[in-house]
Each structure stands twice: as structure tokens, then as C-alpha cells.
Design a protein around this motif. Structure first.
Motif, PDB file in Angstrom:
ATOM      1  N   UNK A   1       0.948  -1.309   0.030  1.00  9.31           N
ATOM      2  CA  UNK A   1       0.043  -0.046   0.015  1.00  9.31           C
ATOM      3  C   UNK A   1       0.952   1.329   0.075  1.00  9.31           C
ATOM      4  N   UNK A   2       1.730   1.390   0.976  1.00  2.00           N
ATOM      5  CA  UNK A   2       2.596   2.471   0.948  1.00  2.00           C
ATOM      6  C   UNK A   2       3.526   2.817  -0.230  1.00  2.00           C
ATOM      7  N   UNK A   3       4.016   1.736  -0.798  1.00  4.75           N
ATOM      8  CA  UNK A   3       4.826   1.720  -1.823  1.00  4.75           C
ATOM      9  C   UNK A   3       3.992   2.131  -3.277  1.00  4.75           C
ATOM     10  N   UNK A   4       2.720   1.724  -3.308  1.00  6.05           N
ATOM     11  CA  UNK A   4       1.893   2.064  -4.467  1.00  6.05           C
ATOM     12  C   UNK A   4       1.545   3.540  -4.272  1.00  6.05           C
ATOM     13  N   UNK A   5       1.306   4.030  -3.120  1.00 10.55           N
ATOM     14  CA  UNK A   5       1.049   5.485  -2.740  1.00 10.55           C
ATOM     15  C   UNK A   5       2.303   6.177  -3.279  1.00 10.55           C
ATOM     16  N   UNK A   6       3.626   5.806  -3.138  1.00 11.17           N
ATOM     17  CA  UNK A   6       4.516   6.284  -3.449  1.00 11.17           C
ATOM     18  C   UNK A   6       4.714   6.444  -5.114  1.00 11.17           C
ATOM     19  N   UNK A   7       4.503   5.488  -5.668  1.00 10.58           N
ATOM     20  CA  UNK A   7       4.445   5.195  -7.168  1.00 10.58           C
ATOM     21  C   UNK A   7       3.309   6.329  -7.682  1.00 10.58           C
ATOM     22  N   UNK A   8       2.100   6.262  -7.112  1.00 11.26           N
ATOM     23  CA  UNK A   8       1.172   6.932  -7.598  1.00 11.26           C
ATOM     24  C   UNK A   8       1.745   8.505  -7.473  1.00 11.26           C
ATOM     25  N   UNK A   9       2.366   8.835  -6.318  1.00 13.15           N
ATOM     26  CA  UNK A   9       2.676  10.163  -6.031  1.00 13.15           C
ATOM     27  C   UNK A   9       3.985  10.617  -7.445  1.00 13.15           C
ATOM     28  N   UNK A  10       4.780   9.596  -7.429  1.00 12.29           N
ATOM     29  CA  UNK A  10       5.777   9.868  -8.567  1.00 12.29           C
ATOM     30  C   UNK A  10       5.170  10.248  -9.942  1.00 12.29           C
ATOM     31  N   UNK A  11       4.136   9.491 -10.373  1.00 13.29           N
ATOM     32  CA  UNK A  11       3.527   9.713 -11.580  1.00 13.29           C
ATOM     33  C   UNK A  11       2.666  11.168 -11.609  1.00 13.29           C
ATOM     34  N   UNK A  12       1.872  11.366 -10.346  1.00 13.84           N
ATOM     35  CA  UNK A  12       1.389  12.623 -10.411  1.00 13.84           C
ATOM     36  C   UNK A  12       2.204  14.113 -10.443  1.00 13.84           C
ATOM     37  N   UNK A  13       3.131  13.762  -9.729  1.00  9.50           N
ATOM     38  CA  UNK A  13       4.139  14.748  -9.649  1.00  9.50           C
ATOM     39  C   UNK A  13       4.649  15.074 -10.883  1.00  9.50           C
ATOM     40  N   UNK A  14       5.013  14.115 -11.597  1.00 14.37           N
ATOM     41  CA  UNK A  14       5.631  14.399 -13.099  1.00 14.37           C
ATOM     42  C   UNK A  14       4.749  14.649 -13.911  1.00 14.37           C
ATOM     43  N   UNK A  15       3.333  14.436 -13.790  1.00 11.17           N
ATOM     44  CA  UNK A  15       2.352  15.039 -14.642  1.00 11.17           C
ATOM     45  C   UNK A  15       1.844  16.456 -14.381  1.00 11.17           C
ATOM     46  N   UNK A  16       2.190  16.873 -13.071  1.00 11.90           N
ATOM     47  CA  UNK A  16       2.059  18.195 -12.522  1.00 11.90           C
ATOM     48  C   UNK A  16       3.133  18.998 -13.268  1.00 11.90           C
ATOM     49  N   UNK A  17       4.372  18.796 -13.337  1.00 10.89           N
ATOM     50  CA  UNK A  17       5.358  19.414 -13.999  1.00 10.89           C
ATOM     51  C   UNK A  17       5.016  19.451 -15.379  1.00 10.89           C
ATOM     52  N   UNK A  18       4.508  18.535 -15.954  1.00 11.32           N
ATOM     53  CA  UNK A  18       4.169  18.807 -17.417  1.00 11.32           C
ATOM     54  C   UNK A  18       3.168  19.727 -17.509  1.00 11.32           C
ATOM     55  N   UNK A  19       2.154  19.748 -16.611  1.00 13.67           N
ATOM     56  CA  UNK A  19       0.850  20.806 -16.642  1.00 13.67           C
ATOM     57  C   UNK A  19       1.636  22.271 -16.484  1.00 13.67           C
ATOM     58  N   UNK A  20       2.436  22.214 -15.451  1.00 10.23           N
ATOM     59  CA  UNK A  20       3.076  23.711 -15.330  1.00 10.23           C
ATOM     60  C   UNK A  20       3.845  24.259 -16.478  1.00 10.23           C
ATOM     61  N   UNK A  21       4.651  23.069 -17.034  1.00 13.75           N
ATOM     62  CA  UNK A  21       5.429  23.665 -18.354  1.00 13.75           C
ATOM     63  C   UNK A  21       4.603  24.089 -19.523  1.00 13.75           C
ATOM     64  N   UNK A  22       3.302  23.319 -19.687  1.00 14.02           N
ATOM     65  CA  UNK A  22       2.224  23.858 -20.588  1.00 14.02           C
ATOM     66  C   UNK A  22       1.536  25.127 -20.210  1.00 14.02           C
ATOM     67  N   UNK A  23       1.627  25.605 -19.250  1.00 10.05           N
ATOM     68  CA  UNK A  23       0.881  26.865 -18.994  1.00 10.05           C
ATOM     69  C   UNK A  23       1.618  28.092 -19.618  1.00 10.05           C
ATOM     70  N   UNK A  24       0.910  29.148 -19.845  1.00 11.64           N
ATOM     71  CA  UNK A  24       1.582  30.476 -20.592  1.00 11.64           C
ATOM     72  C   UNK A  24       2.730  30.874 -19.815  1.00 11.64           C
TER      73      UNK A  24
END
Length: 128
Positions: free
Chosen positions: A53-76
Motif C-alpha cells: 500500500x505505501x509503496x503503491x502510494x509512492x508510485x502514484x505520487x511519482x506519476x502525479x508529480x511528473x504530470x504536474x510538472x508537465x502541466x506547469x510547463x504547458x501553462x503560459x
């Protein structure tokens, strides 16, 4: 990781107002792309992390933070400043990118599980 609703995970973690319901399909696809990269680059982590469970949460967090970085990059504005521990960088708006890049701290977590059954050495780098 088929049981993860990536869009809901992103919405629940979004503190910056980056996630928009119109982006549901692209974000879910990018989450699967990030998982595919983890599977290829760190197969042991991909095998082991979802089972606890905790490792799965860490993996989900890694993927989500990676996507947030992409979203920040694609803003104006693009990234104004991104920090990861003692390292930091500034990204100008003209360098916006939707490339999946894992932070150094995430790479360390994923690498801590080992790299799986890959062959390394001079032979596999092109020499003998």
C-alpha cells in the motif's frame, strides 16, 4: 495499476488549479506513458511497488508529480522555478515541453528497487 483512477488522483492532489476536466483523457494517457517508462526503466520497482500500500502510494505520487510538472510547463508562464533538493532550474516559457521527466529524488526511489534483469557492461555499451 489498472485500478488507479489517474484523473481523480490528480484532482485530489492539485493545489495549484492545474487540473481541468477537459484534460481527463490526455492526462490519463500521459499517466500511462509515465508508468510505461517506469516499467521499462525500473522493472523491479514496477513489479514490487504496486503490491504494498505505501509503496503503491509512492508510485502514484511519482506519476502525479511528473504530470504536474508537465502541466506547469504547458501553462503560459512555463516553469518559473523548479527545485528538487539542492538542485534547481529555471525554465523559460519558450522551452515548454510535455516530455516526461522524473525528478532526481524520484529516480533514487525507483532505482532503490534495483533495475531488474538487465545486462550491463562494456559489451552492452557497444564495446567488448
Amino acid at each position: 495499476m489498472d485500478d488507479v483512477d489517474w484523473f481523480t488522483e490528480l484532482e485530489n492532489r492539485d493545489t495549484e488549479g492545474l487540473v481541468d476536466s477537459e484534460l481527463r483523457d490526455p492526462l490519463e494517457n500521459r499517466a500511462l506513458d509515465a508508468l510505461a517508462q517506469i516499467y521499462v526503466r525500473w522493472p523491479k520497482a514496477y513489479q514490487i511497488m504496486p503490491k504494498k500500500a505505501l509503496s503503491k502510494r509512492a508510485l502514484i505520487s511519482i506519476v502525479c508529480e511528473t504530470l504536474f510538472a508537465i502541466l506547469r510547463n504547458c501553462t503560459n508562464e512555463g516553469h518559473i522555478r523548479e527545485d528538487d533538493g539542492v538542485y534547481g532550474f529555471t525554465l523559460a516559457a519558450e522551452l515548454q515541453s510535455a516530455v516526461i521527466e522524473f525528478r532526481k529524488s524520484d529516480i533514487e526511489i525507483l532505482s532503490s528497487y534495483g533495475n531488474g534483469n538487465r545486462a550491463y557492461g562494456s559489451f552492452f555499451r557497444g564495446g567488448i
